[in-house]
Design an enzyme around this catalytic site. Structure first.
Site, PDB file in Angstrom:
ATOM      1  N   TRP A 180       1.427 -37.526 110.864  1.00  0.00           N
ATOM      2  CA  TRP A 180       1.055 -36.912 109.591  1.00  0.00           C
ATOM      3  C   TRP A 180       2.194 -37.153 108.602  1.00  0.00           C
ATOM      4  CZ3 TRP A 180       3.775 -32.893 107.076  1.00  0.00           C
ATOM      5  CH2 TRP A 180       3.215 -32.557 105.833  1.00  0.00           C
ATOM      6  N   GLU A 200      -3.520 -37.713 111.045  1.00  0.00           N
ATOM      7  CA  GLU A 200      -4.010 -36.465 110.440  1.00  0.00           C
ATOM      8  C   GLU A 200      -3.948 -36.526 108.923  1.00  0.00           C
ATOM      9  OE1 GLU A 200      -1.497 -33.120 111.345  1.00  0.00           O
ATOM     10  OE2 GLU A 200      -2.988 -31.656 110.681  1.00  0.00           O
ATOM     11  N   LYS A 217      -5.198 -34.761 105.045  1.00  0.00           N
ATOM     12  CA  LYS A 217      -5.424 -33.437 104.482  1.00  0.00           C
ATOM     13  C   LYS A 217      -5.884 -33.557 103.045  1.00  0.00           C
ATOM     14  CE  LYS A 217      -1.643 -30.795 103.868  1.00  0.00           C
ATOM     15  NZ  LYS A 217      -0.345 -30.190 104.302  1.00  0.00           N
ATOM     16  N   ASP A 226      -7.476 -30.713 111.242  1.00  0.00           N
ATOM     17  CA  ASP A 226      -6.739 -29.457 111.186  1.00  0.00           C
ATOM     18  C   ASP A 226      -7.603 -28.459 110.407  1.00  0.00           C
ATOM     19  OD1 ASP A 226      -3.373 -28.527 110.868  1.00  0.00           O
ATOM     20  OD2 ASP A 226      -4.963 -27.472 109.805  1.00  0.00           O
ATOM     21  N   HIS A 264      -7.203 -28.018 106.574  1.00  0.00           N
ATOM     22  CA  HIS A 264      -7.041 -29.162 105.690  1.00  0.00           C
ATOM     23  C   HIS A 264      -8.257 -29.561 104.875  1.00  0.00           C
ATOM     24  CE1 HIS A 264      -3.171 -30.840 107.705  1.00  0.00           C
ATOM     25  NE2 HIS A 264      -3.088 -29.578 107.363  1.00  0.00           N
ATOM     26  N   HIS A 287      -6.381 -29.476 115.486  1.00  0.00           N
ATOM     27  CA  HIS A 287      -5.280 -28.555 115.218  1.00  0.00           C
ATOM     28  C   HIS A 287      -5.906 -27.215 114.861  1.00  0.00           C
ATOM     29  CE1 HIS A 287      -1.574 -31.260 114.171  1.00  0.00           C
ATOM     30  NE2 HIS A 287      -1.930 -31.328 115.442  1.00  0.00           N
ATOM     31  N   ASP A 347      -3.865 -23.876 102.557  1.00  0.00           N
ATOM     32  CA  ASP A 347      -3.426 -24.362 103.866  1.00  0.00           C
ATOM     33  C   ASP A 347      -2.173 -23.599 104.294  1.00  0.00           C
ATOM     34  OD1 ASP A 347      -3.035 -25.917 106.128  1.00  0.00           O
ATOM     35  OD2 ASP A 347      -2.007 -27.509 105.037  1.00  0.00           O
ATOM     36  N   ASP A 377      -1.411 -21.946 107.089  1.00  0.00           N
ATOM     37  CA  ASP A 377      -0.969 -21.983 108.486  1.00  0.00           C
ATOM     38  C   ASP A 377      -0.691 -20.600 109.073  1.00  0.00           C
ATOM     39  OD1 ASP A 377      -0.778 -24.936 109.291  1.00  0.00           O
ATOM     40  OD2 ASP A 377       0.250 -24.920 107.365  1.00  0.00           O
ATOM     41  N   ASP A 408      -1.540 -25.367 115.517  1.00  0.00           N
ATOM     42  CA  ASP A 408      -0.676 -25.716 114.385  1.00  0.00           C
ATOM     43  C   ASP A 408      -0.648 -24.565 113.389  1.00  0.00           C
ATOM     44  OD1 ASP A 408       0.942 -26.962 112.595  1.00  0.00           O
ATOM     45  OD2 ASP A 408      -0.549 -28.390 111.859  1.00  0.00           O
TER      46      ASP A 408
HETATM   47  C1  RNT Z   1       0.700 -30.498 107.931  1.00  0.00           C
HETATM   48  C2  RNT Z   1       0.004 -30.851 109.209  1.00  0.00           C
HETATM   49  C3  RNT Z   1       0.924 -31.147 110.371  1.00  0.00           C
HETATM   50  C4  RNT Z   1       2.113 -30.206 110.453  1.00  0.00           C
HETATM   51  C5  RNT Z   1       2.963 -30.384 111.674  1.00  0.00           C
HETATM   52  C6  RNT Z   1       4.241 -29.618 111.606  1.00  0.00           C
HETATM   53  O1  RNT Z   1      -0.155 -30.092 106.954  1.00  0.00           O
HETATM   54  O2  RNT Z   1      -0.910 -29.863 109.548  1.00  0.00           O
HETATM   55  O3  RNT Z   1       0.184 -31.152 111.533  1.00  0.00           O
HETATM   56  O4  RNT Z   1       1.713 -28.871 110.367  1.00  0.00           O
HETATM   57  O5  RNT Z   1       3.175 -31.716 111.903  1.00  0.00           O
HETATM   58 ZN    ZN Z   2      -1.898 -29.984 111.493  1.00  0.00          ZN
END
Ligand code: RNT
Ligand code: ZN
Length: 424
Positions: free
Chosen positions: A189, A231, A233, A264, A267, A291, A299, A301, A331
């Site tokens: 990513w 990955e 986003k 993810d 994303h 993820h 986003d 997390d 994640d």
């Molecule tokens: C970032 C991605 C990625 C990161 C990690 C730390 O938006 O989701 O996967 O969170 O690599």
């Molecule tokens: Zn991710």
């Protein structure tokens, strides 16, 4: 907190209830325990990494907020915390490392130079615990990423540095796989993107494609050992208008080059269903990487919980019987609560969603659907929500010898008192 006797009594009833809906809880239990969930090492230290701290670095638009005490400050502290996490989780886990968790013995080793030996302590740890290792190149939090561009940077020297990093990372993943006898998933990513509308959205994408081609051209890496995922986003902090590695870019790239697309949960547009993408993508992609995360308005997390998005995602995997075609990874990163609890909550919620998928009375629902009886399908779907899955979950914990219910909180409190309190 339920006693072992109560757990098995409740399970016996649950088993009957599910049987009445055509679901075999025994096979669901067995399978739900066997799916590996890859624990992301970066929740332990708020995505800081173990390199000599360089202040003021751009984190690539990802950010752990909060200042709850107890953050792990070294590889040893991270491993100590992860040991406790592993003791509190049922089922099989793996560990997902990022390149900037290299341990170089105090010597500065830049990212284009990292070697398997810089992860020997992680490897020894994983071997003792019989768990597999996954990997991620760290294309952020570095002076060479300060502009917000890495593999797609206009300057050839910057691209060269990050290509070398990507190549070095794949060798490390392959080393993990060879040493542990289990393939290693490496997820690429990059944060590359622009805050405001670029005049040229083409050239960076061309360069990104070229850079990846240079990374994946390495013939010394065996794709059966080192499984490459990419990955994309929608946006990040500082890349609100334009993300070079968008969903379309990576889906097409992965398709064309035989790589694994990574989805993810954070994303996409908030109203998009990630679950609905699964069957569409898997018509063409043999495997996908997931993820699990939780976007709160963006986003962000947040720690994964058993919300609709996570449930729907694994329900789709179950309904497509695609368990051997998915890689499951966590994640998220939250620095505002106890970090070990964050792991346990997120990993348990993810496995609960896996179990719930396997407990779905799919055959019944399909029969109603095939008979054109939509109202019955809907009624049965509603009814399925009330089935006693919690009793099956407790049984799963009991069989794996980990605390059921919220009993694990006591161990987290003890660790807080005895270990974390010593971390100023
Ligand atoms: C970032 C991605 C990625 C990161 C990690 C730390 O938006 O989701 O996967 O969170 O690599
Ligand atoms: Zn991710």
């Amino acid at each position: 907190m339920p006693t072992p006797k109560q757990i098995s009594a409740a399970y016996r009833l649950a088993r009957q209830a599910y049987r009445a809906h055509g679901v075999d809880t025994e096979s669901a239990l067995k399978r739900a325990r066997s799916i590996p969930v890859s624990l992301h090492c970066w929740q332990a230290d708020d995505v800081r990494g173990l390199e000599t701290p360089r202040d003021g670095l751009d984190s690539g638009g990802i950010m752990a907020t909060g200042s709850y005490p107890g953050r792990a400050r070294s590889g040893d502290e991270m491993r100590a915390d992860l040991d406790l996490v592993l003791r509190l989780l049922p089922g099989r886990q793996r560990l997902n490392l990022h390149a900037f968790y290299a341990e170089t013995g105090g010597r500065a080793v830049d990212r284009d130079r990292i070697l398997p030996e810089h992860f020997s302590r992680w490897l020894a740890w994983a071997r003792r615990r019989r768990i597999g290792l996954d990997f991620n190149p760290t294309y952020f939090a570095h002076p060479m990423a300060a502009s917000g561009f890495t593999l797609s940077h206009p300057d050839r020297a910057v691209r060269k540095f990050w290509i070398a990093h990507g190549r070095a990372s794949r060798r490390i993943a392959q080393h993990f796989a060879t040493e542990l006898g289990k393939p290693s998933v490496i997820n690429h990513w990059v944060p590359d993107g622009a805050k405001d509308a670029p005049a040229d959205r083409w050239a960076p994408r061309r360069r990104l494609r070229e850079s990846y081609d240079a990374i994946f051209a390495d013939k010394a890496v065996n794709p059966r050992l080192c499984i490459d995922a990419v990955e994309g986003k929608l946006f990040g902090l500082g890349s609100e208008d334009y993300v070079v590695g968008s969903q379309e870019f990576y889906c097409a790239y992965a398709q064309d080059r035989g790589l694994v697309p990574c989805l993810d949960l954070g994303h996409y547009h908030p109203t998009e269903s990630v679950a609905d993408k699964v069957s569409a993508l898997m018509m063409f992609h043999p495997r996908i990487l997931l993820h699990t995360s939780r976007p709160v308005r963006w986003d962000s997390d947040h720690v994964v919980i058993l919300d609709d998005a996570v449930r729907a995602l694994f329900l789709e995997i179950a309904r497509g019987d695609a368990w051997d075609r998915v890689f499951v990874a966590l994640d998220f990163f939250d620095a505002s609560i106890n970090r070990i609890a964050a792991y346990v909550i997120g990993a348990r919620a993810t496995r609960q969603a896996i179990l719930l998928g396997m407990l779905d009375p799919t055959a019944r629902l399909r029969a109603a659907e095939d008979a054109g009886r939509g109202h019955e399908r809907l009624a049965l779907m509603e009814q399925a929500k009330a089935l006693p899955w919690g009793a099956v979950w407790d049984e799963l914990c009991a069989r794996d010898g980990v605390p059921a219910g919220a009993d694990w909180l006591r161990e987290v409190s003890r660790h807080e008192r005895t270990v974390l309190s010593g971390r100023p």
